[in-house]
Each structure stands twice: as C-alpha cells, then as structure tokens.
Design an enzyme around this catalytic site. Structure first.
Site, PDB file in Angstrom:
ATOM      1  N   HIS A 151      53.508 -16.531 -34.662  1.00  0.00           N
ATOM      2  CA  HIS A 151      53.713 -17.907 -35.090  1.00  0.00           C
ATOM      3  C   HIS A 151      55.252 -18.274 -35.743  1.00  0.00           C
ATOM      4  O   HIS A 151      55.345 -19.014 -36.098  1.00  0.00           O
ATOM      5  CB  HIS A 151      52.568 -18.492 -35.927  1.00  0.00           C
ATOM      6  N   CYS A 159      67.806 -25.209 -33.902  1.00  0.00           N
ATOM      7  CA  CYS A 159      68.183 -26.797 -33.528  1.00  0.00           C
ATOM      8  C   CYS A 159      67.235 -27.536 -32.899  1.00  0.00           C
ATOM      9  O   CYS A 159      66.402 -27.185 -31.958  1.00  0.00           O
ATOM     10  CB  CYS A 159      69.450 -26.622 -32.791  1.00  0.00           C
ATOM     11  N   CYS A 163      70.857 -27.184 -29.301  1.00  0.00           N
ATOM     12  CA  CYS A 163      72.269 -27.549 -28.907  1.00  0.00           C
ATOM     13  C   CYS A 163      73.137 -26.091 -28.559  1.00  0.00           C
ATOM     14  O   CYS A 163      72.538 -25.067 -28.735  1.00  0.00           O
ATOM     15  CB  CYS A 163      73.163 -28.165 -29.909  1.00  0.00           C
ATOM     16  N   CYS A 184      71.900 -29.424 -38.240  1.00  0.00           N
ATOM     17  CA  CYS A 184      72.209 -28.339 -37.773  1.00  0.00           C
ATOM     18  C   CYS A 184      73.632 -27.900 -38.088  1.00  0.00           C
ATOM     19  O   CYS A 184      74.460 -29.009 -38.185  1.00  0.00           O
ATOM     20  CB  CYS A 184      72.039 -28.569 -36.254  1.00  0.00           C
ATOM     21  N   CYS A 187      75.748 -28.645 -34.425  1.00  0.00           N
ATOM     22  CA  CYS A 187      76.005 -29.900 -33.881  1.00  0.00           C
ATOM     23  C   CYS A 187      75.754 -30.892 -34.707  1.00  0.00           C
ATOM     24  O   CYS A 187      76.045 -32.118 -34.419  1.00  0.00           O
ATOM     25  CB  CYS A 187      75.129 -30.046 -32.563  1.00  0.00           C
ATOM     26  N   GLY A 223      41.431 -10.749 -42.274  1.00  0.00           N
ATOM     27  CA  GLY A 223      41.836 -12.099 -42.997  1.00  0.00           C
ATOM     28  C   GLY A 223      42.320 -13.263 -42.141  1.00  0.00           C
ATOM     29  O   GLY A 223      43.249 -14.038 -42.266  1.00  0.00           O
ATOM     30  N   SER A 225      40.502 -16.550 -39.327  1.00  0.00           N
ATOM     31  CA  SER A 225      39.166 -16.945 -39.119  1.00  0.00           C
ATOM     32  C   SER A 225      38.989 -16.797 -37.596  1.00  0.00           C
ATOM     33  O   SER A 225      38.047 -17.374 -37.127  1.00  0.00           O
ATOM     34  CB  SER A 225      39.322 -18.509 -39.424  1.00  0.00           C
ATOM     35  N   ASN A 249      37.094  -9.350 -43.513  1.00  0.00           N
ATOM     36  CA  ASN A 249      37.190 -10.796 -43.983  1.00  0.00           C
ATOM     37  C   ASN A 249      36.037 -11.056 -45.232  1.00  0.00           C
ATOM     38  O   ASN A 249      34.984 -10.286 -45.090  1.00  0.00           O
ATOM     39  CB  ASN A 249      36.711 -11.533 -42.683  1.00  0.00           C
ATOM     40  N   GLU A 251      34.347 -13.461 -45.062  1.00  0.00           N
ATOM     41  CA  GLU A 251      33.078 -13.975 -44.570  1.00  0.00           C
ATOM     42  C   GLU A 251      33.132 -13.923 -43.038  1.00  0.00           C
ATOM     43  O   GLU A 251      34.127 -13.589 -42.298  1.00  0.00           O
ATOM     44  CB  GLU A 251      33.157 -15.789 -44.763  1.00  0.00           C
TER      45      GLU A 251
HETATM   46  P1  OAD Z   1      42.478 -19.339 -41.809  1.00  0.00           P
HETATM   47  O1  OAD Z   1      43.034 -20.168 -43.023  1.00  0.00           O
HETATM   48  O2  OAD Z   1      42.117 -20.143 -40.734  1.00  0.00           O
HETATM   49  O3  OAD Z   1      41.547 -18.186 -42.103  1.00  0.00           O
HETATM   50  C1  OAD Z   1      41.692 -17.211 -43.251  1.00  0.00           C
HETATM   51  C2  OAD Z   1      40.620 -16.268 -43.228  1.00  0.00           C
HETATM   52  O4  OAD Z   1      40.939 -15.611 -44.180  1.00  0.00           O
HETATM   53  C3  OAD Z   1      39.221 -16.875 -43.492  1.00  0.00           C
HETATM   54  O5  OAD Z   1      38.532 -16.185 -42.270  1.00  0.00           O
HETATM   55  C4  OAD Z   1      38.896 -16.439 -44.642  1.00  0.00           C
HETATM   56  O6  OAD Z   1      37.396 -16.070 -44.949  1.00  0.00           O
HETATM   57  C5  OAD Z   1      39.746 -15.223 -44.874  1.00  0.00           C
HETATM   58  N1  OAD Z   1      40.019 -14.783 -46.003  1.00  0.00           N
HETATM   59  C6  OAD Z   1      40.474 -15.530 -47.173  1.00  0.00           C
HETATM   60  N2  OAD Z   1      40.736 -14.781 -48.284  1.00  0.00           N
HETATM   61  C7  OAD Z   1      40.642 -13.424 -48.060  1.00  0.00           C
HETATM   62  C8  OAD Z   1      41.036 -12.401 -48.741  1.00  0.00           C
HETATM   63  N3  OAD Z   1      41.303 -11.796 -49.840  1.00  0.00           N
HETATM   64  N4  OAD Z   1      40.416 -11.154 -47.934  1.00  0.00           N
HETATM   65  C9  OAD Z   1      39.936 -11.209 -46.718  1.00  0.00           C
HETATM   66  N5  OAD Z   1      39.764 -12.491 -45.814  1.00  0.00           N
HETATM   67  C10 OAD Z   1      40.223 -13.271 -46.667  1.00  0.00           C
HETATM   68  O7  OAD Z   1      43.949 -18.620 -41.435  1.00  0.00           O
HETATM   69  P2  OAD Z   1      44.426 -17.927 -39.938  1.00  0.00           P
HETATM   70  O8  OAD Z   1      43.072 -17.394 -39.245  1.00  0.00           O
HETATM   71  O9  OAD Z   1      45.509 -17.116 -40.285  1.00  0.00           O
HETATM   72  O10 OAD Z   1      48.852 -21.505 -37.725  1.00  0.00           O
HETATM   73  O11 OAD Z   1      44.830 -19.362 -39.294  1.00  0.00           O
HETATM   74  C11 OAD Z   1      45.466 -19.013 -37.915  1.00  0.00           C
HETATM   75  C12 OAD Z   1      46.518 -20.066 -37.715  1.00  0.00           C
HETATM   76  O12 OAD Z   1      46.039 -21.253 -37.956  1.00  0.00           O
HETATM   77  C13 OAD Z   1      47.604 -20.011 -38.596  1.00  0.00           C
HETATM   78  O13 OAD Z   1      48.600 -19.129 -38.301  1.00  0.00           O
HETATM   79  C14 OAD Z   1      48.061 -21.488 -38.796  1.00  0.00           C
HETATM   80  C15 OAD Z   1      46.807 -22.177 -38.959  1.00  0.00           C
HETATM   81  O14 OAD Z   1      46.715 -23.335 -38.335  1.00  0.00           O
HETATM   82  C16 OAD Z   1      49.829 -22.684 -37.558  1.00  0.00           C
HETATM   83  O15 OAD Z   1      50.075 -23.377 -38.372  1.00  0.00           O
HETATM   84  C17 OAD Z   1      50.411 -22.837 -36.207  1.00  0.00           C
END
Ligand code: OAD
Length: 281
Positions: A151, A159, A163, A184, A187, A223, A225, A249, A251
């Site tokens: 990501h 930019c 540009c 930028c 430009c 870590g 979701s 994770n 959860e």
């Molecule tokens: P999330 O915030 O959706 O999920 C975080 C996960 O980490 C959850 O399942 C929590 O249970 C788990 N968690 C939290 N603390 C933890 C710990 N100490 N140890 C283990 N697990 C833990 O984040 P992402 O899955 O990374 O994209 O989200 C994916 C993408 O959605 C991100 O890159 C971002 C977001 O929108 C963009 O912004 C484009």
C-alpha cells in the site's frame, strides 16, 4: 460504504484495492497453548521458504493506530473522505491534514519487539519475504530486508498530476509538513501521499512479487483483519499452493477458518515466544 468498493472477490488479478466482509469461522488456539508454537518453530527451523504478511496489528504495540476495531481510525474517520482519489480531488487540504497528523504520530513511534523478531528472521532465513500493508515504515526502521509494501509509504509523495519532470514518487519525511497542502517541487502543482487509496490499482510489479512469494513453505499472516484485497487473497493463495499457513492475531478473522493454525495473541508476544523456541534450537 459510499465510494469504497465492497466485494467478495478473491481474485488476485483484480488487483485494485477492495474491502470485503466475510463471515469468520473459528478454529483458533490460544497462544498459552505451547504445542502450536512448537510446531510453528519446528516448521520455521527447517530453513523453509518463509513469507510473512503483516497488517496494522504488528505496529499496534508501537502506538500506531489500527484501522478497524473499537479504537480504529475508521471508527473516527470516514475512509471515503480521506483515502480515495475522489476525496483528494474534492478537498486536498483535509486529506493532507489527516496524513500530516498520521505522519507526526508515526514519527513519534519506534519499532516494537514484533518488528524486531521479523527483522532478525529476514537475516537469519535464506529465503524470507516480508509483505506489509502498512505504510508506517516501521519494518524498514527495524532493519527488515527487502520489504514489499503493498500500500505504498506514508514517507513518500508523488505529483498529483504526474508531471513529466517528476519521478513516480520520492521520499519526503518532513514532520510537520511546511505547508498544507504541499506543492510539487517540479511543477508547482499539488503533491499527494505515496500510498494506495481505495479504488486505486496496486503497483503490478509489487503484486507480482507478492504472488510469487505465496509459493513458500510457511506463510504467516500477522495482525491483519484480512478483509482488504488483494492482500487478504495472498493467504488463500499460499494455502492453495500448499504452504503451511499460520495466523497470529488478537482475535479471529475471516482467515482463521482456513489457515492451518490460528494463534490468538499479540504479535509481539507470540513472535517472541516462537523466536525463543528457535533460539533454543
Ligand atoms: P486493521 O485495523 O483492519 O486490522 C488490524 C488487525 O490487527 C485486527 O485484526 C486486530 O485484531 C489485530 N491486532 C491489533 N493489535 C494486535 C496485536 N498487538 N497483535 C496482533 N494482532 C493485533 O488493519 P489491516 O488489516 O492492516 O489500507 O488493514 C488493511 C488495510 O485497511 C490497511 O492497509 C489500510 C486499511 O484501510 C488503506 O488505508 C489503503
């Protein structure tokens, strides 16, 4: 969810960023049970090809906010107002204010023990790939080799109009930014954060490398979701290709139902526990 795409696709070839909701099936083990950790350590010890996918949870112990969950960023802010090209076109100042706030917050954070273990593994194992959805740069700061950033990076900019004089993206670590929105240097137009927003295509070279890395012996998803695609589909792809799949994770997630072992616990604790077993040989 407004302009954000909500899909059930698991198709890696549809490589624009999408958000999916799936029903989580539960087959988890508590990190208090030592057997799964012994099994994971023994799998890793065989000098296998190892791939790790991380999400915001790996940086939680460093103080970087996650996106979902009670304290998550998407509880306080709306993704479609801050993390889409349409949002930026509508209000670049608002979007940059949010990114400037996040940059200031992340700049005050340090890699935690979870990042450190993965950095050590990236040097210890001959075939190790770390794929991250995180834009915070903490894996790199911990010293992890060859990080694949799906990501992008919050420490890069591009930019907005692409540009001709500018590189595709460049590093800008100014905290705080000297002007909002920033301009930028090539430009004079607007620049944008060097991250992938919802609805945008991922870098096809990175996606190809990530896909290649699913051809591995052990695949750990840590870590995340597991609801944002195509990142989440890498777990399924690794499983399909015969990897031993592990989830760490706090959860259960949609991936818990199909991985070989789902360890419920904090990334920093569980990784330290596995690493201790590796050290003990
Ligand atoms: P999330 O915030 O959706 O999920 C975080 C996960 O980490 C959850 O399942 C929590 O249970 C788990 N968690 C939290 N603390 C933890 C710990 N100490 N140890 C283990 N697990 C833990 O984040 P992402 O899955 O990374 O994209 O989200 C994916 C993408 O959605 C991100 O890159 C971002 C977001 O929108 C963009 O912004 C484009």
């Amino acid at each position: 969810m407004g302009t954000m795409m909500i899909a059930r696709t698991r198709d890696l070839l549809a490589n624009s960023l999408v958000y999916a909701t799936l029903d989580a099936g539960l087959s988890t083990l508590s990190s208090g049970e030592s057997l799964p950790l012994d099994v994971i350590a023994s799998r890793l010890r065989r000098h296998a090809r190892i791939t790790v996918l991380t999400g915001a949870g790996i940086s939680a112990a460093s103080g970087v906010p996650t996106f979902r969950g009670a304290e998550g960023l998407w509880k306080q802010f709306r993704a479609e107002e801050l993390a889409t090209p349409e949002a930026f076109a509508r209000d670049p100042r608002l979007v940059w204010e949010w990114y400037d706030w996040r940059r200031r917050r992340i700049a005050a954070c340090r890699p935690n023990g979870g990042h450190d273990v993965l950095a050590v593994w990236s040097r210890r194992f001959p075939s190790f790939t770390l794929i991250t959805q995180n834009v915070d740069g903490l894996h790199e700061r911990a010293g992890t080799r060859g990080v694949l950033r799906m990501h992008g990076s919050i420490w890069e900019v591009a930019c907005w109009s692409g540009c001709a004089g500018s590189p595709a993206r460049w590093t800008d670590e100014a905290v705080p930014l000297s002007e909002i929105p920033p301009h930028c240097i090539y430009c004079g137009g607007l620049i944008r954060p060097g991250v992938v927003w919802f609805g945008e295509a991922l870098d096809p070279e990175i996606v190809a490398k990530c896909l290649e890395a699913t051809r591995c012996d052990v695949f750990l998803t840590i870590g995340t979701s597991a609801v944002v695609y195509p990142a989440a589909s890498l777990i399924e792809e690794a499983r399909r290709r015969g990897a031993y799949t592990v989830e760490i994770n706090l959860e259960p997630t949609p991936a818990s139902a199909f991985v070989d072992v789902a360890v419920q616990g904090s990334a920093e604790q569980v990784l330290a526990d596995i690493d201790r077993r590796l050290e003990q040989g």
